[in-house]
Design a protein around this motif. Structure first.
Motif, PDB file in Angstrom:
ATOM      1  N   GLY A   1       0.851  -1.259  -0.008  1.00 45.84           N
ATOM      2  CA  GLY A   1       0.113  -0.036   0.013  1.00 45.84           C
ATOM      3  C   GLY A   1       0.676   1.260  -0.062  1.00 45.84           C
ATOM      4  O   GLY A   1       0.308   2.322   0.102  1.00 45.84           O
ATOM      5  N   ASP A   2       2.319   1.099  -0.117  1.00 49.89           N
ATOM      6  CA  ASP A   2       3.178   2.392  -0.337  1.00 49.89           C
ATOM      7  C   ASP A   2       2.633   3.175   1.129  1.00 49.89           C
ATOM      8  O   ASP A   2       2.594   4.547   0.953  1.00 49.89           O
ATOM      9  CB  ASP A   2       3.034   3.147  -1.476  1.00 49.89           C
ATOM     10  CG  ASP A   2       4.004   4.075  -1.695  1.00 49.89           C
ATOM     11  OD1 ASP A   2       4.991   3.837  -1.262  1.00 49.89           O
ATOM     12  OD2 ASP A   2       3.785   5.194  -2.271  1.00 49.89           O
ATOM     13  N   HIS A   3       2.695   2.509   2.199  1.00 47.61           N
ATOM     14  CA  HIS A   3       2.117   3.049   3.522  1.00 47.61           C
ATOM     15  C   HIS A   3       3.347   3.793   4.147  1.00 47.61           C
ATOM     16  O   HIS A   3       4.531   3.143   4.339  1.00 47.61           O
ATOM     17  CB  HIS A   3       1.278   2.160   4.263  1.00 47.61           C
ATOM     18  CG  HIS A   3       1.211   2.607   5.546  1.00 47.61           C
ATOM     19  ND1 HIS A   3      -0.160   3.653   5.613  1.00 47.61           N
ATOM     20  CD2 HIS A   3       1.532   2.647   7.009  1.00 47.61           C
ATOM     21  CE1 HIS A   3       0.146   4.023   7.050  1.00 47.61           C
ATOM     22  NE2 HIS A   3       1.013   3.401   7.909  1.00 47.61           N
ATOM     23  N   THR A   4       3.330   4.948   4.628  1.00 45.02           N
ATOM     24  CA  THR A   4       4.463   5.611   5.532  1.00 45.02           C
ATOM     25  C   THR A   4       3.824   6.060   6.931  1.00 45.02           C
ATOM     26  O   THR A   4       2.885   6.757   7.010  1.00 45.02           O
ATOM     27  CB  THR A   4       4.920   6.660   4.824  1.00 45.02           C
ATOM     28  OG1 THR A   4       5.678   6.043   3.732  1.00 45.02           O
ATOM     29  CG2 THR A   4       6.086   7.548   5.683  1.00 45.02           C
ATOM     30  N   LEU A   5       4.473   5.573   8.022  1.00 47.15           N
ATOM     31  CA  LEU A   5       4.185   5.911   9.270  1.00 47.15           C
ATOM     32  C   LEU A   5       4.830   7.299   9.533  1.00 47.15           C
ATOM     33  O   LEU A   5       6.074   7.561   9.051  1.00 47.15           O
ATOM     34  CB  LEU A   5       4.706   5.085  10.277  1.00 47.15           C
ATOM     35  CG  LEU A   5       4.698   5.473  11.828  1.00 47.15           C
ATOM     36  CD1 LEU A   5       4.718   4.326  12.713  1.00 47.15           C
ATOM     37  CD2 LEU A   5       5.700   6.593  12.270  1.00 47.15           C
ATOM     38  N   VAL A   6       4.256   8.377   9.752  1.00 51.65           N
ATOM     39  CA  VAL A   6       4.751   9.696  10.011  1.00 51.65           C
ATOM     40  C   VAL A   6       4.523  10.136  11.460  1.00 51.65           C
ATOM     41  O   VAL A   6       3.660  10.270  12.069  1.00 51.65           O
ATOM     42  CB  VAL A   6       4.026  10.992   9.100  1.00 51.65           C
ATOM     43  CG1 VAL A   6       4.586  12.293   9.350  1.00 51.65           C
ATOM     44  CG2 VAL A   6       4.153  10.545   7.530  1.00 51.65           C
ATOM     45  N   GLY A   7       5.558  10.529  12.107  1.00 55.41           N
ATOM     46  CA  GLY A   7       5.544  10.855  13.485  1.00 55.41           C
ATOM     47  C   GLY A   7       6.627  11.827  13.878  1.00 55.41           C
ATOM     48  O   GLY A   7       7.490  12.217  13.180  1.00 55.41           O
ATOM     49  N   THR A   8       6.634  12.008  15.213  1.00 52.09           N
ATOM     50  CA  THR A   8       7.712  12.788  15.934  1.00 52.09           C
ATOM     51  C   THR A   8       8.211  12.300  17.332  1.00 52.09           C
ATOM     52  O   THR A   8       7.349  11.664  17.738  1.00 52.09           O
ATOM     53  CB  THR A   8       7.038  14.320  16.336  1.00 52.09           C
ATOM     54  OG1 THR A   8       6.479  14.702  15.255  1.00 52.09           O
ATOM     55  CG2 THR A   8       8.087  15.069  16.890  1.00 52.09           C
ATOM     56  N   VAL A   9       9.740  12.292  17.319  1.00 51.82           N
ATOM     57  CA  VAL A   9      10.110  11.485  18.358  1.00 51.82           C
ATOM     58  C   VAL A   9       9.794  12.307  19.852  1.00 51.82           C
ATOM     59  O   VAL A   9       9.746  13.525  19.662  1.00 51.82           O
ATOM     60  CB  VAL A   9      11.621  11.752  18.451  1.00 51.82           C
ATOM     61  CG1 VAL A   9      12.389  11.263  19.455  1.00 51.82           C
ATOM     62  CG2 VAL A   9      12.154  10.739  17.266  1.00 51.82           C
ATOM     63  N   ASP A  10       9.391  11.751  20.700  1.00 54.22           N
ATOM     64  CA  ASP A  10       8.761  12.446  22.039  1.00 54.22           C
ATOM     65  C   ASP A  10       9.995  12.221  23.035  1.00 54.22           C
ATOM     66  O   ASP A  10      10.086  13.183  23.839  1.00 54.22           O
ATOM     67  CB  ASP A  10       7.623  11.735  22.521  1.00 54.22           C
ATOM     68  CG  ASP A  10       6.852  12.352  23.575  1.00 54.22           C
ATOM     69  OD1 ASP A  10       6.310  13.514  23.337  1.00 54.22           O
ATOM     70  OD2 ASP A  10       6.878  12.009  24.531  1.00 54.22           O
ATOM     71  N   ALA A  11      10.433  11.252  23.333  1.00 53.94           N
ATOM     72  CA  ALA A  11      11.526  11.067  24.441  1.00 53.94           C
ATOM     73  C   ALA A  11      12.586   9.840  23.805  1.00 53.94           C
ATOM     74  O   ALA A  11      12.431   8.914  23.184  1.00 53.94           O
ATOM     75  CB  ALA A  11      10.885  10.424  25.478  1.00 53.94           C
ATOM     76  N   VAL A  12      13.968  10.312  23.946  1.00 53.46           N
ATOM     77  CA  VAL A  12      14.909   9.608  24.021  1.00 53.46           C
ATOM     78  C   VAL A  12      15.749   9.489  25.233  1.00 53.46           C
ATOM     79  O   VAL A  12      16.505  10.515  25.758  1.00 53.46           O
ATOM     80  CB  VAL A  12      16.050   9.907  22.715  1.00 53.46           C
ATOM     81  CG1 VAL A  12      17.000   9.093  22.547  1.00 53.46           C
ATOM     82  CG2 VAL A  12      15.280  10.111  21.565  1.00 53.46           C
TER      83      VAL A  12
END
Length: 152
Positions: free
Chosen positions: A55-66
């Motif tokens: 499905g040519d799918h991409t999860l898009v997110g932002t790092v919250d904690a490292v």
């Protein structure tokens, strides 16, 4: 049943430093979680993308904690939103990985939360929660298999 949160755990026969790298390095995350690569800016506020061929799918997110070798968290879009849109409690869920060690075994706990705040009709939130509830055991199984197949 709480349809706002998902909690799953898995034990991996590998040192915590190695498991940390499998969860936080793009070349690994894009193999066991996605199957078509990933990009991670490994700092709070950094961009995260994980790709799948189907499905040519991409999860898009932002790092919250490292917190090296103990905690990695990111927020990821759950709704169709315009490119570059901010992640909010109304359009994303929070995924937190916690790692603890016991000898050469690393215990990985994943918690995904925030389904109840999504700007969706209740039946769609419940359906998404059920889908993700079934998905995390599969993904953690992929992490175990990847850890077993990657050189130390």
């Amino acid at each position: 049943m709480d349809t706002n949160i998902i909690e799953r755990e898995v034990a991996i026969e590998a040192p915590i430093e190695r498991v940390w790298s499998l969860i936080t390095q793009a070349e690994h995350l894009g193999t066991w979680f996605g199957d078509a690569g990933a990009e991670i800016d490994l700092r709070p506020g950094g961009a995260l993308q994980v790709h799948w061929q189907e499905g040519d799918h991409t999860l898009v997110g932002t790092v919250d904690a490292v917190e090296p070798t103990s905690r990695f968290a990111f927020r990821w879009h759950q709704l169709d939103t315009p490119a570059g849109a901010d992640l909010t409690e109304q359009n994303s869920t929070l995924v937190e990985f916690s790692l603890t060690s016991e000898g050469d075994t690393t215990h990985v706990r994943v918690v995904e939360s925030g389904f109840g705040s999504l700007a969706l009709p209740e039946n769609e939130r419940v359906e998404m929660h059920a889908d993700h509830s079934g998905g995390w055991p599969v993904e953690l199984g992929h992490l175990q298999a990847h850890a077993a197949g990657v050189a130390a």
